[in-house]
Write a protein that holds these residues in place. Structure first.
Motif, PDB file in Angstrom:
ATOM      1  N   ARG A  38     -15.195 -18.097  32.678  1.00 50.57           N
ATOM      2  CA  ARG A  38     -15.958 -17.312  31.715  1.00 50.57           C
ATOM      3  C   ARG A  38     -16.234 -15.930  32.326  1.00 50.57           C
ATOM      4  O   ARG A  38     -16.297 -15.779  33.544  1.00 50.57           O
ATOM      5  N   HIS A  40     -18.763 -13.763  32.864  1.00 53.77           N
ATOM      6  CA  HIS A  40     -19.799 -13.531  33.881  1.00 53.77           C
ATOM      7  C   HIS A  40     -19.443 -14.224  35.196  1.00 53.77           C
ATOM      8  O   HIS A  40     -19.620 -13.660  36.274  1.00 53.77           O
ATOM      9  N   THR A  41     -18.939 -15.444  35.105  1.00 59.03           N
ATOM     10  CA  THR A  41     -18.554 -16.179  36.307  1.00 59.03           C
ATOM     11  C   THR A  41     -17.401 -15.471  37.004  1.00 59.03           C
ATOM     12  O   THR A  41     -17.410 -15.313  38.231  1.00 59.03           O
ATOM     13  N   ARG A  42     -16.425 -15.015  36.238  1.00 55.98           N
ATOM     14  CA  ARG A  42     -15.275 -14.334  36.832  1.00 55.98           C
ATOM     15  C   ARG A  42     -15.694 -13.046  37.538  1.00 55.98           C
ATOM     16  O   ARG A  42     -15.251 -12.754  38.648  1.00 55.98           O
ATOM     17  N   ASP A  75     -21.762 -23.080  35.843  1.00 54.62           N
ATOM     18  CA  ASP A  75     -20.696 -22.855  36.806  1.00 54.62           C
ATOM     19  C   ASP A  75     -21.378 -22.593  38.147  1.00 54.62           C
ATOM     20  O   ASP A  75     -22.461 -22.005  38.196  1.00 54.62           O
ATOM     21  N   TYR A  89     -25.079 -21.477  31.282  1.00 57.15           N
ATOM     22  CA  TYR A  89     -24.618 -20.979  29.989  1.00 57.15           C
ATOM     23  C   TYR A  89     -25.253 -21.756  28.850  1.00 57.15           C
ATOM     24  O   TYR A  89     -25.663 -22.904  29.013  1.00 57.15           O
ATOM     25  N   PRO A  94     -21.069 -21.006  24.475  1.00 58.76           N
ATOM     26  CA  PRO A  94     -20.619 -21.179  25.860  1.00 58.76           C
ATOM     27  C   PRO A  94     -20.251 -19.906  26.618  1.00 58.76           C
ATOM     28  O   PRO A  94     -20.133 -19.935  27.825  1.00 58.76           O
ATOM     29  N   GLU A  95     -20.099 -18.800  25.956  1.00 57.58           N
ATOM     30  CA  GLU A  95     -19.789 -17.550  26.656  1.00 57.58           C
ATOM     31  C   GLU A  95     -21.045 -16.748  26.990  1.00 57.58           C
ATOM     32  O   GLU A  95     -20.953 -15.724  27.662  1.00 57.58           O
ATOM     33  N   ARG A  96     -22.223 -17.212  26.535  1.00 53.69           N
ATOM     34  CA  ARG A  96     -23.472 -16.458  26.754  1.00 53.69           C
ATOM     35  C   ARG A  96     -24.228 -17.026  27.943  1.00 53.69           C
ATOM     36  O   ARG A  96     -24.684 -18.161  27.923  1.00 53.69           O
TER      37      ARG A  96
END
Length: 144
Positions: A38, A40-42, A75, A89, A94-96
């Motif tokens: 995702r 932010h994780t990346r 994550d 998240y 799931p992307e927020r």
């Protein structure tokens, strides 16, 4: 003498109290290539991988569905010896990202938290100042 097979137990039959005897879930194996993470994780994984190349283990990716209602959808960027950054998240989106926390999950201690659940910073990445604070914190923790 062969053991009798044990019939499977459906977790939907339990409430949280009845499931208390379950062993904690093992974390998923770390992902070393951050291309499928995702956003932010990346972004944080790329930053931490460059800053701590000798400590880099990988990323444990949280997946849906959750085991129970209280589980976190998170994550964990693993820097070894329990040190890392957890990103929580929203299971509905799931992307927020809702919360970013750095610390040591094995040895405890006071984590460094960056809430992302208020309207002012809802889902935003860390600011430049917050990134500097995060890196300083991880440098101190890694020195132990």
């Amino acid at each position: 003498m062969a053991k009798k097979p044990v019939p499977p137990i459906d977790p939907d039959d339990w409430d949280d109290d009845e499931a208390g005897f379950l062993q904690p879930l093992e974390p998923p194996p770390p992902v070393r290539d951050p291309t499928d993470l995702r956003l932010h994780t990346r972004q944080l994984a790329d930053l931490l991988r460059a800053r701590f190349p000798d400590r880099w283990i990988g990323v444990e990716i949280g997946t849906l569905p959750l085991r129970c209602e209280d589980d976190l959808f998170s994550d964990f960027i693993d820097l070894g010896d329990g040190l890392g950054v957890r990103l929580d998240y929203d299971p509905e989106e799931p992307e927020r990202v809702l919360w970013i926390s750095a610390g040591n999950r094995d040895h405890g201690g006071e984590p460094l938290d960056f809430p992302r659940d208020s309207e002012a910073c809802r889902g935003r990445m860390l600011s430049t100042g917050e990134i500097a604070e995060l890196l300083d914190f991880l440098d101190r923790e890694a020195a132990y």
